[in-house]
Design a protein around this motif. Sequence first.
Motif, PDB file in Angstrom:
ATOM      1  N   VAL A 234       0.875  -1.193  -0.002  1.00 59.17           N
ATOM      2  CA  VAL A 234       0.081   0.075  -0.092  1.00 59.17           C
ATOM      3  C   VAL A 234       0.769   1.188  -0.051  1.00 59.17           C
ATOM      4  CG1 VAL A 234      -1.769   1.281   1.324  1.00 59.17           C
ATOM      5  CG2 VAL A 234      -1.850  -0.971   1.190  1.00 59.17           C
ATOM      6  N   LEU A 235       2.088   1.330   0.786  1.00 62.04           N
ATOM      7  CA  LEU A 235       2.944   2.495   0.795  1.00 62.04           C
ATOM      8  C   LEU A 235       3.468   2.630  -0.404  1.00 62.04           C
ATOM      9  CD1 LEU A 235       4.180   4.816   2.529  1.00 62.04           C
ATOM     10  CD2 LEU A 235       5.977   2.889   3.039  1.00 62.04           C
ATOM     11  N   GLY A 236       3.991   1.587  -1.004  1.00 62.89           N
ATOM     12  CA  GLY A 236       4.552   1.873  -2.625  1.00 62.89           C
ATOM     13  C   GLY A 236       3.675   2.289  -3.633  1.00 62.89           C
ATOM     14  N   GLU A 237       2.341   1.629  -3.303  1.00 64.20           N
ATOM     15  CA  GLU A 237       1.298   2.069  -4.436  1.00 64.20           C
ATOM     16  C   GLU A 237       1.049   3.702  -4.286  1.00 64.20           C
ATOM     17  OE1 GLU A 237      -3.292   1.452  -4.549  1.00 64.20           O
ATOM     18  OE2 GLU A 237      -2.221  -0.513  -4.715  1.00 64.20           O
ATOM     19  N   ALA A 238       0.873   4.062  -2.785  1.00 62.22           N
ATOM     20  CA  ALA A 238       0.431   5.416  -2.750  1.00 62.22           C
ATOM     21  C   ALA A 238       1.639   6.441  -3.249  1.00 62.22           C
ATOM     22  CB  ALA A 238       0.484   5.762  -1.115  1.00 62.22           C
ATOM     23  N   VAL A 239       2.845   6.193  -2.845  1.00 66.06           N
ATOM     24  CA  VAL A 239       4.053   6.782  -3.418  1.00 66.06           C
ATOM     25  C   VAL A 239       3.899   6.886  -4.832  1.00 66.06           C
ATOM     26  CG1 VAL A 239       6.537   6.840  -3.479  1.00 66.06           C
ATOM     27  CG2 VAL A 239       5.660   6.375  -1.239  1.00 66.06           C
ATOM     28  N   ARG A 240       3.584   5.874  -5.453  1.00 73.62           N
ATOM     29  CA  ARG A 240       3.681   6.142  -6.952  1.00 73.62           C
ATOM     30  C   ARG A 240       2.544   6.870  -7.571  1.00 73.62           C
ATOM     31  NH1 ARG A 240       5.493   0.765  -6.030  1.00 73.62           N
ATOM     32  NH2 ARG A 240       3.073  -0.035  -6.138  1.00 73.62           N
ATOM     33  N   LEU A 241       1.365   6.766  -6.630  1.00 69.78           N
ATOM     34  CA  LEU A 241       0.061   7.772  -7.020  1.00 69.78           C
ATOM     35  C   LEU A 241       0.494   8.977  -6.889  1.00 69.78           C
ATOM     36  CD1 LEU A 241      -2.691   5.721  -5.387  1.00 69.78           C
ATOM     37  CD2 LEU A 241      -2.302   6.015  -7.829  1.00 69.78           C
ATOM     38  N   ARG A 242       1.296   9.326  -5.613  1.00 71.56           N
ATOM     39  CA  ARG A 242       1.642  10.701  -5.549  1.00 71.56           C
ATOM     40  C   ARG A 242       2.794  11.401  -6.788  1.00 71.56           C
ATOM     41  NH1 ARG A 242       5.495  10.743  -1.446  1.00 71.56           N
ATOM     42  NH2 ARG A 242       7.053  11.044  -3.151  1.00 71.56           N
ATOM     43  N   GLU A 243       3.654  10.569  -6.994  1.00 75.10           N
ATOM     44  CA  GLU A 243       4.532  10.788  -8.105  1.00 75.10           C
ATOM     45  C   GLU A 243       3.817  10.870  -9.389  1.00 75.10           C
ATOM     46  OE1 GLU A 243       7.450   7.523  -7.532  1.00 75.10           O
ATOM     47  OE2 GLU A 243       8.549   8.792  -6.019  1.00 75.10           O
ATOM     48  N   ALA A 244       2.813  10.089  -9.745  1.00 72.77           N
ATOM     49  CA  ALA A 244       2.061  10.339 -10.789  1.00 72.77           C
ATOM     50  C   ALA A 244       1.093  11.422 -10.990  1.00 72.77           C
ATOM     51  CB  ALA A 244       1.385   9.042 -11.282  1.00 72.77           C
ATOM     52  N   GLY A 245       1.094  12.147  -9.793  1.00 73.66           N
ATOM     53  CA  GLY A 245       0.237  13.402  -9.738  1.00 73.66           C
ATOM     54  C   GLY A 245      -1.288  13.260  -9.233  1.00 73.66           C
ATOM     55  N   ARG A 246      -1.449  11.963  -8.853  1.00 71.92           N
ATOM     56  CA  ARG A 246      -2.806  11.525  -8.323  1.00 71.92           C
ATOM     57  C   ARG A 246      -2.614  11.457  -6.799  1.00 71.92           C
ATOM     58  NH1 ARG A 246      -3.461   6.073 -11.281  1.00 71.92           N
ATOM     59  NH2 ARG A 246      -5.549   5.807 -10.027  1.00 71.92           N
TER      60      ARG A 246
END
Length: 165
Positions: free
Chosen positions: A8-20
Motif C-alpha cells: 500500500v505504501l509503495g502504491e501510494a508513493v507511485r500515485l503521488r509521483e504520478a500526480g494522483r
Amino acid sequence: MVDDRDQVLGEAVRLREAGRREEARERLVALSARFPQDTEVAYQTAWVHDTLGLEAEAVPYYERALAGPGLSADDRRGALLGLGSTYRILGRYEEAVATLGDAAAEFPDDGALRTFLAMALYNTGRTHDAMEMLLTLLAATSKDPGIAGYRPAIEEYAKDLDATM
C-alpha cells in the motif's frame, strides 16, 4: 500484514509521483491509522498533504515521523525540511527557525536547509543573519563565473553588510 503495508505504501508513493495526490492521500491516511507509530508512513502522509496545500494537516504527520527512529537519513532530512518549511508557511516562524536550525546543524552540507532557514530568519526579522547565510551559500555554490570571481569579497561582505572595505 507488513507485506500489505509495504504494498500500500509503495502504491501510494507511485500515485503521488504520478500526480494522483488525492488518491495517494486517502491510502496514506488509512495506512497511517493502521500503523500510527510507523515513521516512514507518517513521513509519506505528511509529504502528500504538503503537495496538496494542506500544510496544517501535514504538521502532525511530520512530527510523528520525526518522533521515533526508523527514517533513513535522507527521509529524516526531508521530513525536517518539510516540517520547518510548513511551520514557516503557517506563520509559525520561531518553530520554523528552531526546526530548520537544528536540521542545518545535523546536515551542514545541505544548501536547501540553509536556504529555507534563511527565509525563516527573514520572517523573524533577523535579516542580517538571513543575508549572511544566503550570501555565504551563494559564494560557496555558484557556478556563475562572475560570482566565483568575487567570491572572497562576497564572503567578506556576508559577515557584515554594513562594513566598508
